[in-house]
Write a protein that holds these residues in place. Structure first.
Motif, mmCIF file in Angstrom:
data_model
loop_
_atom_site.group_PDB
_atom_site.id
_atom_site.type_symbol
_atom_site.label_atom_id
_atom_site.label_comp_id
_atom_site.label_asym_id
_atom_site.label_seq_id
_atom_site.Cartn_x
_atom_site.Cartn_y
_atom_site.Cartn_z
ATOM 1 N N CYS A 287 0.848 -1.196 0.000
ATOM 2 C CA CYS A 287 0.000 0.000 0.000
ATOM 3 C C CYS A 287 0.878 1.239 0.000
ATOM 4 O O CYS A 287 0.848 2.037 0.943
ATOM 5 N N PRO A 288 1.694 1.435 -1.039
ATOM 6 C CA PRO A 288 2.632 2.560 -1.035
ATOM 7 C C PRO A 288 1.915 3.899 -1.176
ATOM 8 O O PRO A 288 0.780 3.968 -1.633
ATOM 9 N N PHE B 137 -2.404 6.620 1.197
ATOM 10 C CA PHE B 137 -3.785 6.185 1.324
ATOM 11 C C PHE B 137 -4.711 7.391 1.175
ATOM 12 O O PHE B 137 -5.618 7.622 1.962
ATOM 13 N N THR B 138 -4.436 8.144 0.150
ATOM 14 C CA THR B 138 -5.224 9.335 -0.123
ATOM 15 C C THR B 138 -5.917 9.215 -1.482
ATOM 16 O O THR B 138 -6.484 10.176 -1.985
ATOM 17 N N GLY B 139 -5.852 7.999 -2.070
ATOM 18 C CA GLY B 139 -6.629 7.674 -3.263
ATOM 19 C C GLY B 139 -6.404 8.638 -4.409
ATOM 20 O O GLY B 139 -5.282 9.061 -4.690
ATOM 21 N N LYS B 140 -7.511 8.976 -5.072
ATOM 22 C CA LYS B 140 -7.472 9.858 -6.237
ATOM 23 C C LYS B 140 -6.898 11.215 -5.848
ATOM 24 O O LYS B 140 -6.104 11.804 -6.587
ATOM 25 N N LYS B 141 -7.268 11.707 -4.676
ATOM 26 C CA LYS B 141 -6.753 13.008 -4.208
ATOM 27 C C LYS B 141 -5.227 12.978 -4.096
ATOM 28 O O LYS B 141 -4.564 13.984 -4.341
ATOM 29 N N ARG C 283 -3.149 11.209 -5.949
ATOM 30 C CA ARG C 283 -2.572 11.297 -7.296
ATOM 31 C C ARG C 283 -2.726 12.711 -7.856
ATOM 32 O O ARG C 283 -1.854 13.227 -8.541
ATOM 33 N N ILE D 258 -0.565 9.432 7.766
ATOM 34 C CA ILE D 258 -1.142 8.676 6.657
ATOM 35 C C ILE D 258 -2.644 8.931 6.606
ATOM 36 O O ILE D 258 -3.286 9.055 7.646
ATOM 37 N N GLY D 259 -3.201 9.003 5.405
ATOM 38 C CA GLY D 259 -4.655 9.006 5.257
ATOM 39 C C GLY D 259 -5.314 10.375 5.212
ATOM 40 O O GLY D 259 -6.508 10.466 4.995
ATOM 41 N N GLU D 260 -4.536 11.406 5.454
ATOM 42 C CA GLU D 260 -5.088 12.758 5.349
ATOM 43 C C GLU D 260 -4.710 13.307 3.975
ATOM 44 O O GLU D 260 -3.537 13.258 3.596
ATOM 45 N N PRO D 261 -5.653 13.849 3.219
ATOM 46 C CA PRO D 261 -5.295 14.421 1.914
ATOM 47 C C PRO D 261 -4.243 15.511 2.068
ATOM 48 O O PRO D 261 -4.301 16.300 3.021
ATOM 49 N N THR E 265 4.553 3.151 4.426
ATOM 50 C CA THR E 265 4.043 3.206 3.065
ATOM 51 C C THR E 265 4.897 4.110 2.192
ATOM 52 O O THR E 265 4.644 4.238 1.008
ATOM 53 N N ARG F 164 -1.172 11.189 16.139
ATOM 54 C CA ARG F 164 -2.058 11.759 15.132
ATOM 55 C C ARG F 164 -2.846 12.948 15.659
ATOM 56 O O ARG F 164 -3.121 13.896 14.945
#
Lengths: 413, 413
Positions: free
Chosen positions: B59-60, B89-93, B95, B124-127, B234, B412
C-alpha cells in the motif's frame, strides 16, 4: 506479578464444578515467589486419556520435550506444574530436573513415569531446582481434592493479574458431561502458542486420538489466534485430559473423531478454548483495551490470518489504540507490510461500526467525533475488507501501553 | 516532534561541503507543523542521473508511485519533499496532489515532469493540500543555494529528535569526489525500508544503471538491516543523485557496475548508507540504547538475518535492554520463534564480550555483576552463535521504552 488487576478482567468468575476422576492440590514451594502458591498437582484416576499441543519454538523447554515424549502413550495419571521458573534453556540440568520430577511424581501417584506430565513457567535460563520441591509431591497427591480448580489457576500465574478458569457442560450421547479449563498467560503470547499454559479436563470417555484431533483443530481459531506481543515462548503447553468417568453414568466411549455424538462436546470444548484464550489476551501485560481484528475479502483464509496478525502485532497500531486514536493510517501500513495480496484502492476499514476508510481514501462520511467516542471503549473491533476474495480471519490482541514496558523492563531482576 | 533530543544523538555533526550541481532551499509551508520548515526543494543541474529504492509495502504512498514511474528515465532535475503529511492512502486526491506538485516543480525548475521526484512523510490518510504550497516552489528554486544541507535535513524531520546528515570523500579515477546524504526516520522503521526518507547526492559522473546497482546492493546491509518497531511504512524512499560535475575536474564517467575504478566510491557510499541508517536507529522513537545483533553459525546468511531480525524485533528483548537486564532467556526465545534451523543445545550467547550462555545452558563462568555493568552502556551488542553453519548477519535496533508508547499513543491527534 502485578498488584493491580487488569481493567479487562472478568466481572464475575464461575463456580467450578468437580470433574469426576480429577483431584487437585497446590503448595507454596518458594521456587521464586514468596507468600503465594507456585506448585500445582493434578491427579487423574486410572484410565485417563490425554492430548496435547505445544509451542512451535525451535528452542522448547525441558518440560515440553518431556511431555512430547510421553504424549504418544495417550495415558495420564498426574500433572505437575510450577510457576516462577520455566526450566527452559537449562540444558542437561533441565533434563535432570524433569527426570527427578517425573520419578517423584510417578512414585507419589503410583503410576509409570510415562503417565506423568510436566509444565513450568517463568524465567528462562535459570536451572530449576527440582530437588527443592519434589519431596512435596507425595503429600500433595495425598491431600489432592476435586474442588481446587480456582486454586490451581492461581498457582500457575506469573505476570497474570487474575486467575483464568472456566467450565462448560455438554451432552454426550444423552449424558451431561463437564469440561473445566484453567490457563495462564500474559506476556510472550503469540501464535503459535506462547508463555501460555492451559489445562483442560473432562469426565467424557473419549479416546486419546479423538481428543488430539479436536484439540489440534480447536487451537487454530482460539489459542493460535491470539497475540499479545508477537513473542513466542519456549514453554507453551495445552493439555486436554479425559477421565472417562461419565461412562459410569452411561456416556458412550468415543473412538472416532467423526462420531456425530461428538458435536456438542466439540462446540463446548472450542468455546472453553476460545474463552480461555481471550482471557489470556485480556490480561496481556499492561493491557487496557482488548482489540479484535477481523480481516475479510482476502485471497485466502491463510492470507487473511497473516494480514490480521500483521495488524494485531503492529506496535504502531497497538499504541494508537492505547492512545484512543482511530489511526486507520497505521492499519493501512500494517496491511501493506504483511506482504500478502492487497490493493490499496479497494481497502475498506472500520473501527466498530464506523467506516473510516473506503476505496483507498478517507470515508467522506466519517465522523471523527463519533469514532473518538468509540475508541474510549474497553473493547475495540477493527475490521478490514480487502475486496479481493472470500478469505477471512479473526485474531485478538491488546493495546501496547507504558505498563507493558514497565513490566517487561524489570521482570527478571 | 519531540523537544528532547535522543541521548544517542551524535556528539558532533559534520560541516557539509557543497556538491557541485546541487542547490537546496527550504520553507515554512505550514502543512502541519508551525514554526518550523516543512518543505524542501533540491535542484539539480542538467545531466543529473538518479537511482532509487522504495518501500515494499503493498500500500505505497502516492509519491512512491510517482517516483517509481519516473525512475526508469534515470534523469532528475528537482526533488520536492514535505513533512507533516505522507500523502499515503489518499486515493485519487493523492494522485491529484502529486500531479499538481510535479507540474509546479517542473515549471519552477524548467524541466520535464518525469525529471521531478517527490517524497512526503508524516500522517497517513489525510489528503495533502498541495495547492497550499505548490505556489512556493518557484521562489524556492530561485533562492536555492548549495550550502543548505543541514537545513534540508531539518525540514524533512517528523518525530526525529535531531537532523541526520553526513558527508564522505572518495577517489574516482584520481579525482576526489564528494557524497552528501541526509535522512529522516524515527518510528515505523523496519526492513524493508520504513518511514524513512534518505537523499544522497554526489558530483561523481556515474550512469543511472550503475547507481541503481550500487544502491540496491548497498541497502541490504544498511537500511534494510535496521529496525525500530518492525513496522514498515508506506513511504520509504531512498534516492541517489549523481550530478556528474566532477567530470569537469577530470573524473571518468562510469557506465559499468564492474568498473574497478568504482571501488572507493562504492565503499564510501556504503559507509554513508550505513551511518545514515544507524543514525535513524539511534533516533528510534523513545530510544535510550542502541542494540547491535550479530548472528553467526547459521545454516545460511538468509537464515541468520531472519533470526537476527526476530531478536531485534522482539518486544521482550527490547524492553529487557531498556531495563538494563541481560535477559538472554528472551534471546533464546527469539531464536526459537524465528522458525529457522536452530539447536538449543548448540547455542552460545554473548552480551558484549560476556558469554552468558553456552551449549544450551547458562555459562558457568558468567558474572551477573560484570554483565549488569555492561548493560548500563548506551550501545549494547548481542551476539548469538548457532553452531550449525557459516551463515551470518548483523542488524541494528534500539530498545523499547515507555517514551515509545507515549510518542505513538498520541501522534495523530
Amino acid at each position: 506479578m502485578s498488584t493491580t488487576v487488569s481493567p479487562l478482567a472478568p466481572k464475575r468468575y464461575p463456580k467450578m464444578p468437580e470433574i469426576p476422576g480429577v483431584r487437585i492440590a497446590t503448595a507454596e514451594a518458594g521456587i521464586k515467589y514468596k507468600g503465594r502458591t507456585d506448585l500445582m498437582v493434578m491427579v487423574f484416576d486410572e484410565g485417563t486419556e490425554v492430548a496435547g499441543v505445544f509451542t512451535r519454538s525451535k528452542c522448547p523447554s525441558a518440560p515440553v520435550d518431556f511431555c512430547r515424549q510421553n504424549l504418544p502413550g495417550g495415558k495420564a495419571r498426574v500433572l505437575v506444574v510450577n510457576s516462577g521458573n520455566a526450566n527452559a534453556f537449562t540444558g542437561k540440568k533441565g533434563r535432570e530436573a524433569t527426570a527427578l520430577e517425573a520419578k517423584a511424581a510417578a512414585a507419589a501417584a503410583g503410576c509409570k513415569e510415562n503417565e506423568v506430565f510436566l509444565a513450568s513457567t517463568g524465567v528462562i535460563g535459570e536451572p530449576l531446582a527440582a530437588d527443592k520441591f519434589s519431596h512435596l509431591l507425595g503429600d500433595l497427591v495425598k491431600r489432592a481434592e476435586p474442588g481446587a480448580w480456582k486454586e490451581a489457576a492461581q498457582a500457575i500465574m506469573t505476570t497474570d493479574t487474575y486467575p483464568k478458569y472456566l467450565t462448560a457442560k455438554a451432552d454426550l450421547g444423552g449424558v451431561e458431561i463437564t469440561i473445566n479449563g484453567i490457563a495462564k498467560g500474559a506476556g510472550m503470547i503469540a501464535p503459535d502458542m506462547a508463555t501460555m499454559l492451559s489445562f483442560v479436563a473432562t469426565d467424557a470417555p473419549i479416546a486419546a486420538p479423538v481428543l488430539q484431533d479436536m484439540l489440534s483443530k480447536g487451537t487454530a481459531k482460539t489459542f493460535n489466534a491470539v497475540t499479545v506481543d508477537s513473542d513466542t515462548s519456549t514453554s507453551d503447553t495445552l493439555l486436554l485430559f479425559a477421565t472417562g468417568k461419565a461412562a459410569e453414568r452411561g456416556a458412550p466411549r468415543i473412538t472416532d473423531p467423526k462420531d456425530p455424538r461428538l458435536g456438542a462436546f466439540r462446540r463446548a470444548l472450542n468455546r472453553i478454548l476460545k474463552q480461555l484464550a481471550l482471557q489470556v489476551v485480556r490480561d496481556g501485560e499492561g493491557a487496557r483495551k482488548m482489540i479484535e481484528v477481523n480481516v475479510t475479502g482476502a485471497k485466502a483464509a491463510r492470507s487473511a490470518k497473516r494480514i490480521a496478525l500483521s495488524i494485531a502485532n503492529s506496535p504502531l497500531v497497538k499504541t494508537a489504540v492505547a492512545g484512543e486514536d482511530a489511526n486507520w493510517g497505521r492499519v493501512v501500513m500494517a496491511v501493506g507490510k504483511a506482504g500478502e495480496p492487497a490493493d490499496r484502492d479497494l481497502l475498506t476499514i472500520w473501527f466498530g461500526e464506523h467506516r473510516v476508510a473506503h476505496q483507498g481514501e478517507r470515508d467522506p462520511d466519517y465522523s471523527e467525533e463519533a469514532v473518538s467516542a468509540y475508541m474510549k471503549r474497553d473493547d475495540i473491533v477493527i475490521t478490514v475488507d480487502l475486496g479481493l476474495g472470500r478469505g477471512k480471519a479473526t485474531v485478538w490482541t491488546c493495546d501496547l501501553t507504558k505498563e507493558y514496558v514497565a513490566i517487561n523492563g524489570d521482570y527478571r531482576s
